[in-house]
Write an enzyme that holds these catalytic residues in place. Structure first.
Site, short mmCIF file in Angstrom:
data_model
loop_
_atom_site.label_atom_id
_atom_site.label_comp_id
_atom_site.label_asym_id
_atom_site.label_seq_id
_atom_site.Cartn_x
_atom_site.Cartn_y
_atom_site.Cartn_z
N ASP A 1 -39.98 -52.48 -4.22
CA ASP A 1 -39.00 -52.48 -3.52
C ASP A 1 -37.87 -51.85 -3.62
OD1 ASP A 1 -39.19 -56.31 -3.53
OD2 ASP A 1 -38.19 -54.81 -5.01
N HIS B 1 -36.11 -49.04 -1.62
CA HIS B 1 -34.67 -49.16 -1.15
C HIS B 1 -33.94 -47.96 -1.41
CE1 HIS B 1 -30.80 -51.26 -0.96
NE2 HIS B 1 -30.31 -50.30 -1.55
N HIS C 1 -32.44 -44.75 0.78
CA HIS C 1 -31.06 -43.98 1.04
C HIS C 1 -31.24 -42.64 1.14
CE1 HIS C 1 -28.39 -47.54 0.18
NE2 HIS C 1 -28.96 -47.87 -0.72
N GLU D 1 -27.09 -49.98 4.02
CA GLU D 1 -27.76 -50.89 3.02
C GLU D 1 -28.97 -51.86 3.57
OE1 GLU D 1 -27.82 -51.98 -0.40
OE2 GLU D 1 -27.18 -49.97 -0.36
N ASP E 1 -42.89 -52.65 0.28
CA ASP E 1 -43.39 -53.77 -0.80
C ASP E 1 -43.77 -54.88 0.34
OD1 ASP E 1 -41.87 -55.91 -2.91
OD2 ASP E 1 -44.02 -55.30 -2.81
N THR F 1 -32.60 -61.10 -12.56
CA THR F 1 -32.73 -62.39 -13.49
C THR F 1 -34.10 -62.90 -14.16
OG1 THR F 1 -32.95 -64.09 -11.59
CG2 THR F 1 -30.96 -63.32 -12.18
N ASP G 1 -36.50 -66.38 -7.92
CA ASP G 1 -35.30 -65.96 -7.10
C ASP G 1 -35.30 -64.48 -6.85
OD1 ASP G 1 -32.66 -65.62 -9.94
OD2 ASP G 1 -34.91 -64.84 -9.65
N ASP H 1 -16.49 -53.83 -2.48
CA ASP H 1 -18.04 -53.51 -2.24
C ASP H 1 -18.03 -52.47 -1.07
OD1 ASP H 1 -21.07 -53.15 -2.43
OD2 ASP H 1 -21.10 -55.00 -0.75
N HIS I 1 -22.94 -54.54 0.60
CA HIS I 1 -23.97 -54.96 0.13
C HIS I 1 -23.89 -56.55 0.83
CE1 HIS I 1 -24.18 -51.89 -2.87
NE2 HIS I 1 -25.79 -52.05 -2.60
#
Ligand SMILES: CCC(=O)Oc1c(C)cccc1C(=O)O
Ligand SMILES: [Ca+2]
Ligand SMILES: [Zn+2]
Length: 316
Positions: free
Chosen positions: A143, A147, A151, A171, A182, A194, A200, A226, A231
């Site tokens: 994924d 992503h 772009h 985004e 995905d 993480t 998560d 940002d 985002h």
């Protein structure tokens, strides 16, 4: 020859006589010439920050070393994303004209420092860090690859300016097609985000606040961080697309599910025919409504779901 380290049937270059002169015979490369583009290829920066880096090779096509598996993941991901846009939307590569695709893995913005917690399309190619092992493991899951390549699709179509509302849409488009490719869940980055915490993800289209994003226009971020929250505010359009896919009642507004198939068709047509560089959320509502009207009729249940989902997130 199939990339045996991943068995996805991706045709990797076998050391044959017909290979380009600069590739050596009897060596295997992540270099695919079978899909239209001159090449879909994956290289490695080997922890440095020079692009495109050097070819990842193997003597017997068993790309099983850890650095090789990182490259194979990015490579098979790029091929799967190519196949998705070709098969589902009739688009031949990110530019619609069989542009060749280069990916570089193990890029490091500070060579010798912690691994790079980033992945990006630099305007010419995809670039992936190995992560620092805490915030990210190598950022080469499907994924994330989808992503990044999206772009490139956006850059070759609407060209949504990467700041404020058009940037948040840029985004969101990348996250939306990430979950279309995905197709396992409505989350992005769940495999590499993480590594020490299970369950998560980097972002959640089903629940943007779980990724510290707004899910309603009234809660949008209006600061300058940002690039004006690209985002952050992408959560608003992400939630709209989720509601189209899965349906539900959100903040008192009911939305009928139209599924992933209708959602991807509507968003792809809006992106490639109606969005422009400066399209904001109001413009995205218009563009997706027009796309749904084109595809299913202005009074269709699909067009109604588009409108209801935007209403649910406070747009229009
Ligand atoms: C889902 C992939 C993603 O968001 O990559 C980024 C990361 C990890 C950091 C900064 C920017 C990006 C991006 O591609 O927008
Ligand atoms: Ca996912
Ligand atoms: Zn992005």
């Amino acid at each position: 020859v199939d990339g045996s380290a991943n068995g996805t049937g991706t045709t990797l270059y076998a050391g044959t006589t017909s290979i380009p002169t600069f590739l050596s015979q009897g060596t295997y490369y992540l270099y695919d010439t079978t899909r239209g583009p001159d090449y879909i290829r994956t290289l490695s920066a080997n922890g440095q920050n020079t692009l495109p880096g050097s070819y990842v090779t193997d003597a017997d096509n068993n790309f099983s070393a850890s650095n090789q598996r990182i490259a194979v993941s990015a490579h098979t991901g790029a091929v799967q994303v190519f196949d998705y846009f070709k098969g589902t939307h009739g688009r031949s590569s990110y530019d619609g004209n069989n542009a060749s695709i280069t990916s570089t893995v193990s890029y490091d913005d500070v060579p010798g420092g912690d691994g790079y917690n980033n992945a990006f399309w630099n305007g010419q190619q995809m670039v992936y860090g190995d992560g620092d092992g805490r915030t990210f493991s190598p950022l080469v899951e499907l994924d994330i690859v989808a992503h990044e390549l999206t772009h490139a699709v956006t850059g070759a179509s609407a060209g949504l300016i990467y700041q404020n509302e058009s940037g948040a849409l840029n985004e969101a488009v990348s996250d939306i097609f990430a979950v279309m490719v995905d197709r396992d869940d409505y989350r992005v980055g769940e495999e590499s985000y993480t590594p020490g915490t299970s369950g998560d993800a980097l972002r959640y289209l089903d629940d943007p606040p779980a990724g510290d994003q707004p899910d309603h226009y009234a809660d949008r971020y209006v600061g300058s961080q940002d690039n004006g929250g690209v985002h952050i505010n992408s959560g608003i359009a992400n939630k709209q697309a989720y509601l189209m896919m899965a349906g539900g009642t959100f903040r008192g507004q009911s939305v009928q599910s139209v599924g992933r198939g209708v959602t991807e068709k509507v968003w792809y047509r809006a992106l490639t025919r109606y969005f422009t560089a400066s399209t904001n959320f109001a413009g995205a509502r218009e563009g997706t409504l027009q796309a749904a009207a084109d595809l299913y009729g202005a009074g269709s249940s699909q067009a109604r779901a588009v409108a209801d989902a935007w209403a649910a997130v406070g747009v229009g």
